[in-house]
Each structure stands twice: as C-alpha cells, then as structure tokens.
Design a protein around this motif. Structure first.
Motif, PDB file in Angstrom:
ATOM      1  N   GLY A 129       8.587  42.856  -8.611  1.00 48.65           N
ATOM      2  CA  GLY A 129       8.298  41.549  -8.032  1.00 48.65           C
ATOM      3  C   GLY A 129       7.535  41.579  -6.726  1.00 48.65           C
ATOM      4  N   THR A 130       6.851  42.671  -6.424  1.00 47.06           N
ATOM      5  CA  THR A 130       6.131  42.739  -5.148  1.00 47.06           C
ATOM      6  C   THR A 130       4.982  41.731  -5.092  1.00 47.06           C
ATOM      7  N   ILE A 131       4.268  41.560  -6.195  1.00 54.49           N
ATOM      8  CA  ILE A 131       3.159  40.601  -6.212  1.00 54.49           C
ATOM      9  C   ILE A 131       3.706  39.178  -6.127  1.00 54.49           C
ATOM     10  N   LEU A 132       4.795  38.914  -6.831  1.00 51.93           N
ATOM     11  CA  LEU A 132       5.419  37.584  -6.768  1.00 51.93           C
ATOM     12  C   LEU A 132       5.828  37.247  -5.341  1.00 51.93           C
ATOM     13  N   MET A 133       6.421  38.202  -4.631  1.00 56.46           N
ATOM     14  CA  MET A 133       6.814  37.944  -3.236  1.00 56.46           C
ATOM     15  C   MET A 133       5.593  37.605  -2.388  1.00 56.46           C
ATOM     16  N   GLY A 134       4.501  38.328  -2.583  1.00 63.71           N
ATOM     17  CA  GLY A 134       3.275  38.037  -1.845  1.00 63.71           C
ATOM     18  C   GLY A 134       2.752  36.641  -2.150  1.00 63.71           C
ATOM     19  N   LYS A 135       2.772  36.267  -3.419  1.00 66.45           N
ATOM     20  CA  LYS A 135       2.315  34.933  -3.813  1.00 66.45           C
ATOM     21  C   LYS A 135       3.189  33.847  -3.200  1.00 66.45           C
ATOM     22  N   MET A 136       4.489  34.080  -3.157  1.00 61.42           N
ATOM     23  CA  MET A 136       5.391  33.080  -2.577  1.00 61.42           C
ATOM     24  C   MET A 136       5.190  32.960  -1.071  1.00 61.42           C
ATOM     25  N   ALA A 137       4.959  34.074  -0.391  1.00 59.55           N
ATOM     26  CA  ALA A 137       4.674  34.016   1.046  1.00 59.55           C
ATOM     27  C   ALA A 137       3.397  33.213   1.290  1.00 59.55           C
ATOM     28  N   CYS A 138       2.379  33.467   0.474  1.00 59.64           N
ATOM     29  CA  CYS A 138       1.119  32.727   0.611  1.00 59.64           C
ATOM     30  C   CYS A 138       1.313  31.246   0.337  1.00 59.64           C
ATOM     31  N   SER A 139       2.041  30.937  -0.705  1.00 55.40           N
ATOM     32  CA  SER A 139       2.301  29.539  -1.060  1.00 55.40           C
ATOM     33  C   SER A 139       3.020  28.804   0.067  1.00 55.40           C
ATOM     34  N   ALA A 140       4.052  29.437   0.621  1.00 53.42           N
ATOM     35  CA  ALA A 140       4.818  28.814   1.708  1.00 53.42           C
ATOM     36  C   ALA A 140       3.940  28.575   2.931  1.00 53.42           C
ATOM     37  N   ALA A 141       3.097  29.539   3.264  1.00 58.41           N
ATOM     38  CA  ALA A 141       2.227  29.405   4.440  1.00 58.41           C
ATOM     39  C   ALA A 141       1.114  28.389   4.200  1.00 58.41           C
ATOM     40  N   ALA A 142       0.552  28.373   3.003  1.00 59.05           N
ATOM     41  CA  ALA A 142      -0.527  27.425   2.694  1.00 59.05           C
ATOM     42  C   ALA A 142      -0.037  25.990   2.768  1.00 59.05           C
ATOM     43  N   LYS A 143       1.202  25.751   2.354  1.00 64.90           N
ATOM     44  CA  LYS A 143       1.767  24.391   2.431  1.00 64.90           C
ATOM     45  C   LYS A 143       1.889  23.921   3.877  1.00 64.90           C
ATOM     46  N   LYS A 144       1.901  24.846   4.813  1.00 66.97           N
ATOM     47  CA  LYS A 144       1.960  24.503   6.237  1.00 66.97           C
ATOM     48  C   LYS A 144       0.557  24.326   6.825  1.00 66.97           C
ATOM     49  N   GLY A 145      -0.463  24.460   5.971  1.00 66.79           N
ATOM     50  CA  GLY A 145      -1.836  24.290   6.425  1.00 66.79           C
ATOM     51  C   GLY A 145      -2.469  25.555   6.985  1.00 66.79           C
ATOM     52  N   LEU A 146      -1.824  26.693   6.792  1.00 66.78           N
ATOM     53  CA  LEU A 146      -2.370  27.955   7.289  1.00 66.78           C
ATOM     54  C   LEU A 146      -3.307  28.570   6.253  1.00 66.78           C
ATOM     55  N   ASN A 147      -4.223  29.397   6.705  1.00 66.88           N
ATOM     56  CA  ASN A 147      -5.112  30.136   5.818  1.00 66.88           C
ATOM     57  C   ASN A 147      -4.368  31.376   5.334  1.00 66.88           C
ATOM     58  N   VAL A 148      -4.531  31.686   4.056  1.00 63.76           N
ATOM     59  CA  VAL A 148      -3.857  32.847   3.488  1.00 63.76           C
ATOM     60  C   VAL A 148      -4.828  33.644   2.622  1.00 63.76           C
ATOM     61  N   THR A 149      -4.608  34.949   2.583  1.00 60.99           N
ATOM     62  CA  THR A 149      -5.304  35.794   1.619  1.00 60.99           C
ATOM     63  C   THR A 149      -4.264  36.693   0.964  1.00 60.99           C
ATOM     64  N   LEU A 150      -4.491  36.958  -0.307  1.00 56.73           N
ATOM     65  CA  LEU A 150      -3.616  37.828  -1.079  1.00 56.73           C
ATOM     66  C   LEU A 150      -4.503  38.839  -1.771  1.00 56.73           C
ATOM     67  N   ALA A 151      -4.243  40.119  -1.528  1.00 54.63           N
ATOM     68  CA  ALA A 151      -5.013  41.180  -2.171  1.00 54.63           C
ATOM     69  C   ALA A 151      -4.040  42.056  -2.955  1.00 54.63           C
ATOM     70  N   PRO A 152      -3.825  41.743  -4.257  1.00 52.41           N
ATOM     71  CA  PRO A 152      -2.907  42.545  -5.058  1.00 52.41           C
ATOM     72  C   PRO A 152      -3.558  43.820  -5.558  1.00 52.41           C
ATOM     73  N   SER A 153      -2.731  44.819  -5.832  1.00 53.59           N
ATOM     74  CA  SER A 153      -3.202  46.082  -6.381  1.00 53.59           C
ATOM     75  C   SER A 153      -2.184  46.540  -7.415  1.00 53.59           C
ATOM     76  N   TYR A 154      -2.672  46.835  -8.616  1.00 56.49           N
ATOM     77  CA  TYR A 154      -1.803  47.224  -9.718  1.00 56.49           C
ATOM     78  C   TYR A 154      -2.161  48.607 -10.218  1.00 56.49           C
ATOM     79  N   GLY A 155      -1.154  49.345 -10.682  1.00 50.72           N
ATOM     80  CA  GLY A 155      -1.418  50.589 -11.385  1.00 50.72           C
ATOM     81  C   GLY A 155      -1.830  50.270 -12.811  1.00 50.72           C
TER      82      GLY A 155
END
Length: 173
Positions: free
Chosen positions: A14-40
């Motif tokens: 769930g590492t990518i899910l946690m990153g997406k949720m952090a971004c979602s929570a911050a974006a709802k506050k009007g902050l800029n977010v970037t998410l750069a996932p990396s998969y094997g």
C-alpha cells in the motif's frame, strides 16, 4: 511551506495508496502536490515506492533528501536511511525490519504496523497504521484530512476498520 515525503516498501503493502491519499488530502486544502510512483516488474512482492511533494508553489517532484521517509521493509531501510534530511523523520516498520537506525540527526519512529493492524482485526490495514504515523509527522495534513482521504479512497465496508488503523498509527506513543 514545502514537505517532501517518500513511501517505500514491497508491492502490495500500500505504499502507492498512502502517497495518493497524502496528495488527495493536501490538494483538498488547495496545496500543490506531485506524486512520482515507482514499481518493480513483479505484480506483487517487487519494489514499490513513491515520492510526494506538497507545497504552496509548484516545484520539482524530484527528491534527493526527504523531510519524512516511511520504510516498510529492510531493503527500503537500506535504500533510504541516508536520504532523510537532517532534522527530518524516518518511520520504520518494526514488523518487518530488525535493524536500528544509526543516525542521530533525525527523528526515528519505530512502529510495529502489522501487529497493531492484526490486533485491530485485519493485518491488511497495516498500511493505514503507517499512514497515520506519517500524517502525525506532518504539519500540513490533519487527522481529519487523513480520515477524509480514507473515506474517499476505500470501499465503504473497509472505511471503519481503516480509520481505526489510521488512528492507531497516529496515536502510537
């Protein structure tokens, strides 16, 4: 204000899910977010990580040293121990990592994510225990923001269990 976060572990944790949720929570506050996932290449069990940048301004999504790093497995520990900024936070999943951090210039948080999640009723919610620990280390995402992100991303039948796990991680020690 800028916060750089790395989530790292094994695919399926769930590492990518946690990153997406952090971004979602911050974006709802009007902050800029970037998410750069990396998969094997593997479907499950391969390397999985993501870099998250939360900021008032748009900037580079590349992180060389992060304010907060969450490691879910020993390989991630080895890869990222020296990439936490001085004064930053290194969150370690002691359910899968026996090593001790040698650095004294960072805040080290050790939490047995899987054991806590299992006690609450589902080992699968270990990532939500971890997400709670990460949110606690950040000043830009509140408990309410994290819970709202869980409600938005999870199936309704999983929300209550995952919020309990999130709160357990947030309130650990």
């Amino acid at each position: 204000m800028k916060s750089e976060i790395i989530f790292s572990g094994i695919g399926g944790q769930g590492t990518i899910l946690m990153g997406k949720m952090a971004c979602s929570a911050a974006a709802k506050k009007g902050l800029n977010v970037t998410l750069a996932p990396s998969y094997g290449q593997e479907k499950r069990g391969g390397r999985a990580s993501c870099q998250v940048v939360i900021s008032e301004e748009i900037g580079s999504p590349v992180i060389s040293e992060a304010d907060t790093i969450l490691v879910m497995d020993e390989k991630s520990f080895d890869d990222y121990e020296n990439h936490v900024k001085a004064g930053g936070t290194f969150i370690i999943n002691t359910s899968m990592i026996d090593k001790k951090c040698s650095r004294t210039d960072i805040n080290v948080i050790e939490i047995p994510f899987t054991e806590i999640a299992t006690e609450l009723g589902s080992a699968k919610s270990a990532n939500m225990v971890a997400f709670g620990a990460v949110v606690k280390s950040l000043s830009i995402i509140s408990v309410e923001d994290g819970e709202e992100a869980i409600r938005a991303k999870m199936k309704p039948e999983l929300v209550d269990m995952n919020i309990k796990a999130f709160e357990a991680g947030y309130n650990f020690k």
